[in-house]
Design an enzyme around this catalytic site. Structure first.
Site, short mmCIF file in Angstrom:
data_model
loop_
_atom_site.label_atom_id
_atom_site.label_comp_id
_atom_site.label_asym_id
_atom_site.label_seq_id
_atom_site.Cartn_x
_atom_site.Cartn_y
_atom_site.Cartn_z
N CYS A 113 0.82 -1.22 0.00
CA CYS A 113 0.00 0.00 0.00
C CYS A 113 0.86 1.27 0.00
CB CYS A 113 -0.94 -0.01 1.20
SG CYS A 113 -1.94 -1.49 1.29
N HIS A 254 -3.42 6.96 2.13
CA HIS A 254 -3.82 5.64 1.66
C HIS A 254 -5.19 5.31 2.26
CE1 HIS A 254 -4.14 1.46 0.95
NE2 HIS A 254 -3.85 1.10 2.18
N ASN A 284 -10.33 -0.58 0.10
CA ASN A 284 -8.87 -0.46 0.08
C ASN A 284 -8.33 -1.13 -1.19
OD1 ASN A 284 -6.13 -0.78 0.43
ND2 ASN A 284 -6.25 -1.45 2.55
N1 ACO Z 1 -18.52 -8.41 10.20
C1 ACO Z 1 -19.02 -8.64 11.42
N2 ACO Z 1 -18.26 -8.89 12.49
C2 ACO Z 1 -16.93 -8.91 12.31
C3 ACO Z 1 -16.33 -8.68 11.06
C4 ACO Z 1 -17.20 -8.43 9.98
N3 ACO Z 1 -16.74 -8.20 8.72
N4 ACO Z 1 -15.00 -8.76 11.19
C5 ACO Z 1 -14.75 -9.00 12.46
N5 ACO Z 1 -15.91 -9.11 13.15
C6 ACO Z 1 -16.12 -9.39 14.57
C7 ACO Z 1 -15.01 -10.18 15.16
O1 ACO Z 1 -15.23 -11.57 14.99
C8 ACO Z 1 -15.08 -9.77 16.61
O2 ACO Z 1 -16.10 -10.49 17.22
P1 ACO Z 1 -15.91 -11.09 18.71
O3 ACO Z 1 -15.68 -9.87 19.57
O4 ACO Z 1 -17.18 -11.80 18.94
O5 ACO Z 1 -14.70 -11.97 18.62
C9 ACO Z 1 -15.52 -8.32 16.54
O6 ACO Z 1 -16.11 -8.14 15.24
C10 ACO Z 1 -14.38 -7.34 16.69
O7 ACO Z 1 -13.33 -7.76 15.82
P2 ACO Z 1 -11.97 -7.00 15.73
O8 ACO Z 1 -11.08 -7.69 14.77
O9 ACO Z 1 -11.50 -6.77 17.14
O10 ACO Z 1 -12.49 -5.62 15.11
P3 ACO Z 1 -11.79 -4.24 15.11
O11 ACO Z 1 -12.56 -3.28 15.89
O12 ACO Z 1 -10.32 -4.33 15.35
O13 ACO Z 1 -11.98 -3.83 13.57
C11 ACO Z 1 -10.78 -3.76 11.52
C12 ACO Z 1 -11.41 -4.63 12.55
C13 ACO Z 1 -11.86 -2.93 10.84
C14 ACO Z 1 -10.09 -4.62 10.47
C15 ACO Z 1 -9.76 -2.83 12.21
O14 ACO Z 1 -8.90 -3.59 13.04
C16 ACO Z 1 -8.94 -2.07 11.24
O15 ACO Z 1 -9.41 -1.19 10.56
N6 ACO Z 1 -7.63 -2.35 11.17
C17 ACO Z 1 -6.78 -1.76 10.19
C18 ACO Z 1 -6.53 -2.77 9.18
C19 ACO Z 1 -6.53 -2.26 7.79
O16 ACO Z 1 -6.91 -1.16 7.46
N7 ACO Z 1 -6.06 -3.13 6.95
C20 ACO Z 1 -6.05 -2.85 5.58
C21 ACO Z 1 -4.84 -3.43 4.99
S1 ACO Z 1 -3.44 -2.71 5.56
C22 ACO Z 1 -3.28 -1.31 4.87
O17 ACO Z 1 -3.78 -1.08 3.82
C23 ACO Z 1 -2.53 -0.42 5.67
#
Ligand code: ACO
Length: 329
Positions: A113, A254, A284
């Site tokens: 990215c 990004h 993304n």
């Molecule tokens: N739909 C419904 N529920 C979901 C989903 C979904 N798509 N995905 C995860 N969950 C659930 C999980 O199972 C978890 O449930 P639980 O508490 O019962 O176990 C709950 O939601 C929370 O999950 P987390 O993984 O803790 O969610 P978080 O608040 O961290 O959000 C996310 C996840 C959106 C991916 C966040 O961590 C994030 O934005 N991270 C940055 C990652 C990113 O942007 N990556 C892109 C690639 S890297 C780059 O381009 C830089």
């Protein structure tokens, strides 16, 4: 000899089909509410088996050349920032052939990215040393090929697309500052890892045969990394440019997650109206997000000639970088 750099044209392309969050919730256990509140994403474009990365890139490139009023045969260098080439040996040469840039040397650059920002700084080295005059920089990815479509934690985030800019040698240097970083110790947070099995050949010699695994991501770790490291590197590039955040017209990050955009802007004290975002419609798209969002904002008439843009890419590697430049067309 002109050894400054000007960004003089942009273009973009997206696949035909789009899938909104309701559509995704038919594939995995998720909802529009969860995806849009946690990420800001509402829909994403997905390439069909008939749509290649090279084709999307060629369309974006032609749009950028046409805005820049530069002919394909005047391009000296094509840099393709991608992690998802059609060909592991590189796809830049296919794009060169497709657009008829017969005098250009073409190669791929892999920095996930961060690829577009790393590509811009790489291009700048060729221009600033007077080696090349016209550089076509493309950021393109088709991550849908490498997403685990059963993993709701990652498949909701990504989309496909391509964006391009034309960079040209200029008397005045409009690349005002930059900073790049890598930290391979954090490689496990985000990767598309090759995995192979041992295959005996002869005489005790074994080789590995296999393929790449789907995207593996520690979402929380990546989130923490982004909101901490990105403001830092934007400040560093601004310092080099002898500017402050008050001097920038646009913050072009990004497009990973709207919450990351908001958190970084808040730390940098950049008001929301200066933050470019198209994540709702594209998700993304990795190396494509910055040129895609730039092109849309230029074509909508928001970005004006002379506007100062602080761009920052960040992602797998881990890698991150920032470039401060002025839009010239
Ligand atoms: N739909 C419904 N529920 C979901 C989903 C979904 N798509 N995905 C995860 N969950 C659930 C999980 O199972 C978890 O449930 P639980 O508490 O019962 O176990 C709950 O939601 C929370 O999950 P987390 O993984 O803790 O969610 P978080 O608040 O961290 O959000 C996310 C996840 C959106 C991916 C966040 O961590 C994030 O934005 N991270 C940055 C990652 C990113 O942007 N990556 C892109 C690639 S890297 C780059 O381009 C830089």
């Amino acid at each position: 000899m002109a050894t400054g750099l000007a960004v003089i044209g942009s273009g973009s392309a997206a696949p035909k089909a789009s899938l909104n969050n309701d559509g995704l919730s038919k594939i995995v256990d998720t909802s529009d509410e969860w995806i849009s509140t946690r990420t800001g994403i509402r829909s994403r474009y997905l390439a069909s088996p008939q749509e290649s990365l090279s084709q999307l890139s060629a369309i974006a490139a032609q749009n950028a050349l046409s805005m820049a009023q530069v002919g394909a045969t005047d391009i000296d260098l094509i840099l393709l920032a991608t992690s998802t080439p059609d060909d592991l040996f590189g796809s830049a040469c296919q794009i060169q052939a497709e657009i008829g840039a017969k005098h250009a040397v073409a190669f791929d650059l892999t920095a996930a990215c961060s690829g577009f920002v790393f590509g811009m700084i790489t291009a700048a080295q060729f221009i600033r040393t007077g080696v090349y005059r016209n550089v076509l920089l493309i950021g393109a990815d088709v991550l849908s090929r490498w997403v685990d479509w059963t993993d709701r934690r990652s498949c909701v985030l990504f989309g496909d697309g391509a964006g391009a800019v034309v960079l040209q040698a200029n008397e005045i240097d409009h690349l005002l500052g930059f900073a790049l970083h890598s930290d391979g110790c954090l490689h496990d947070c985000l990767n598309v890892q090759y995995q192979g099995e041992s295959r005996p050949l002869t005489g005790g010699i074994n080789v590995s045969q296999g393929t790449y695994q789907p995207i593996s991501m520690n979402g929380k770790e990546v989130y923490r990394f982004a909101v901490n490291r990105v403001p830092e590197i934007v400040e560093k590039a601004l310092f080099q440019a002898e500017l402050t955040t008050d001097d920038i017209d646009w913050l072009l990050l990004h497009q990973a997650n709207q919450r990351i955009l908001d958190a970084v802007a808040k730390r940098l004290k950049v008001p929301a109206e200066k933050v470019i975002s198209n994540i709702a419609n594209y998700g993304n798209t990795s190396a494509a997000t910055i040129p895609l969002a730039l092109d849309a904002t230029v074509r909508q008439g928001y970005i004006q000639p002379g506007d100062t843009i602080a761009a920052s890419g960040f992602g797998a590697g881990l890698s991150w970088g920032a470039a401060i430049f002025q839009w010239q067309r």
